[in-house]
Design a protein around this motif. Structure first.
Motif, PDB file in Angstrom:
ATOM      1  N   PRO A  12       3.603  -0.368   8.158  1.00  0.00           N
ATOM      2  CA  PRO A  12       4.280  -1.203   7.153  1.00  0.00           C
ATOM      3  C   PRO A  12       5.362  -2.133   7.701  1.00  0.00           C
ATOM      4  O   PRO A  12       5.587  -3.203   7.143  1.00  0.00           O
ATOM      5  CB  PRO A  12       4.863  -0.200   6.163  1.00  0.00           C
ATOM      6  CG  PRO A  12       4.758   1.137   6.794  1.00  0.00           C
ATOM      7  CD  PRO A  12       3.719   1.064   7.864  1.00  0.00           C
ATOM      8  N   SER A  15       4.156  -5.678   8.363  1.00  0.00           N
ATOM      9  CA  SER A  15       3.738  -6.549   7.263  1.00  0.00           C
ATOM     10  C   SER A  15       4.898  -6.973   6.363  1.00  0.00           C
ATOM     11  O   SER A  15       4.680  -7.557   5.315  1.00  0.00           O
ATOM     12  CB  SER A  15       2.646  -5.867   6.436  1.00  0.00           C
ATOM     13  OG  SER A  15       3.122  -4.662   5.883  1.00  0.00           O
ATOM     14  N   ARG A  16       6.111  -6.729   6.783  1.00  0.00           N
ATOM     15  CA  ARG A  16       7.264  -7.155   5.978  1.00  0.00           C
ATOM     16  C   ARG A  16       8.035  -8.260   6.698  1.00  0.00           C
ATOM     17  O   ARG A  16       7.947  -8.406   7.913  1.00  0.00           O
ATOM     18  CB  ARG A  16       8.185  -5.990   5.651  1.00  0.00           C
ATOM     19  CG  ARG A  16       8.924  -5.404   6.847  1.00  0.00           C
ATOM     20  CD  ARG A  16      10.077  -4.522   6.423  1.00  0.00           C
ATOM     21  NE  ARG A  16      11.190  -5.363   6.063  1.00  0.00           N
ATOM     22  CZ  ARG A  16      12.454  -5.038   6.215  1.00  0.00           C
ATOM     23  NH1 ARG A  16      12.778  -3.863   6.705  1.00  0.00           N
ATOM     24  NH2 ARG A  16      13.419  -5.859   5.877  1.00  0.00           N
ATOM     25  N   ASP A  19      14.606  -8.939   8.689  1.00  0.00           N
ATOM     26  CA  ASP A  19      15.929  -9.320   8.213  1.00  0.00           C
ATOM     27  C   ASP A  19      16.646 -10.206   9.231  1.00  0.00           C
ATOM     28  O   ASP A  19      16.509 -10.003  10.447  1.00  0.00           O
ATOM     29  CB  ASP A  19      16.783  -8.073   7.980  1.00  0.00           C
ATOM     30  CG  ASP A  19      16.188  -7.151   6.926  1.00  0.00           C
ATOM     31  OD1 ASP A  19      15.611  -7.663   5.944  1.00  0.00           O
ATOM     32  OD2 ASP A  19      16.284  -5.919   7.100  1.00  0.00           O
ATOM     33  N   PRO A  56      13.039  -4.027  12.084  1.00  0.00           N
ATOM     34  CA  PRO A  56      12.759  -5.195  11.242  1.00  0.00           C
ATOM     35  C   PRO A  56      13.870  -6.249  11.260  1.00  0.00           C
ATOM     36  O   PRO A  56      14.459  -6.579  10.239  1.00  0.00           O
ATOM     37  CB  PRO A  56      12.576  -4.583   9.857  1.00  0.00           C
ATOM     38  CG  PRO A  56      13.465  -3.384   9.858  1.00  0.00           C
ATOM     39  CD  PRO A  56      13.424  -2.861  11.283  1.00  0.00           C
ATOM     40  N   GLY A 151       5.980 -11.037   8.978  1.00  0.00           N
ATOM     41  CA  GLY A 151       5.004 -10.032   8.572  1.00  0.00           C
ATOM     42  C   GLY A 151       3.564 -10.482   8.726  1.00  0.00           C
ATOM     43  O   GLY A 151       2.683  -9.965   8.040  1.00  0.00           O
TER      44      GLY A 151
END
Length: 187
Positions: A12, A15-16, A19, A56, A151
């Motif tokens: 996951p 795919s985001r 930040d 992220p 992502g």
């Protein structure tokens, strides 16, 4: 610092949208870049994004080695570089097709259209601004790595999924060379 495992397609974090980094000069960002460098050195390749090691944040490292360049004047060699909070601006509508692989999709390769020329900017670890206009392989690797921050993995950019497969099978069938092939114009 440390070699981190590289996440694979389906995780996951990949795919985001990553930040933004509030302070590119923060010690934890320097430590993250050290981990990215160690992790990339352990597996080989030309670039790695922080989400690929489970972080992220909008941080990538990449190189444009001489043996991968197209010979175009706007395709300069680039030593391993870290860039924080990068942004890409396509320069024109022209795109080229080229074979890409990804450490997050091991053993596979696909033919991907990418903008032929781009301007990219962001920040170095010392807080100085990086601002470059490039084309060729240099532009391709930057676009590939920056996509990870939004992502996206390269199959999402492909226009012909018949040009996607296991590298070993495609080489054995003579569909691709063992090493990356030259790119060709698509528009």
């Amino acid at each position: 610092m440390a070699i981190k495992p590289i996440l694979r397609m389906g995780h996951p974090v990949l795919s985001r949208v990553a930040d933004p980094v509030p302070d590119p000069t923060a010690p934890e960002i320097a430590a993250l870049v050290a981990d990215l460098k160690d992790s990339l050195a352990a597996v080989g390749g030309t670039g790695l994004a922080a989400p690929q090691i489970g972080v992220p944040l909008r941080v990538v490292i990449f190189a444009a080695p001489a043996h991968r360049l197209t010979g175009r004047p706007d395709d300069p060699e680039q030593p391993l570089t870290a860039i924080v909070n990068p942004v890409i601006e396509p320069l024109g509508d022209a795109k080229t097709l080229g074979w890409e692989g990804c450490l997050s999709i091991p053993g596979m390769r696909g033919e991907v259209p990418r903008h032929d020329r781009i301007r990219y900017h962001g920040y170095a670890l010392d807080g100085s601004r990086i601002d470059r206009t490039v084309g060729g392989f240099h532009a391709r690797i930057v676009q590939h790595e920056f996509d990870h921050l939004d992502g996206l993995l390269y199959p999402a950019r492909m226009v012909d999924m018949s040009r996607f497969g296991f590298t070993e099978e495609m080489v054995a069938a003579g569909a691709v060379a063992p090493f990356p092939q030259p790119v060709k114009a698509v528009s």
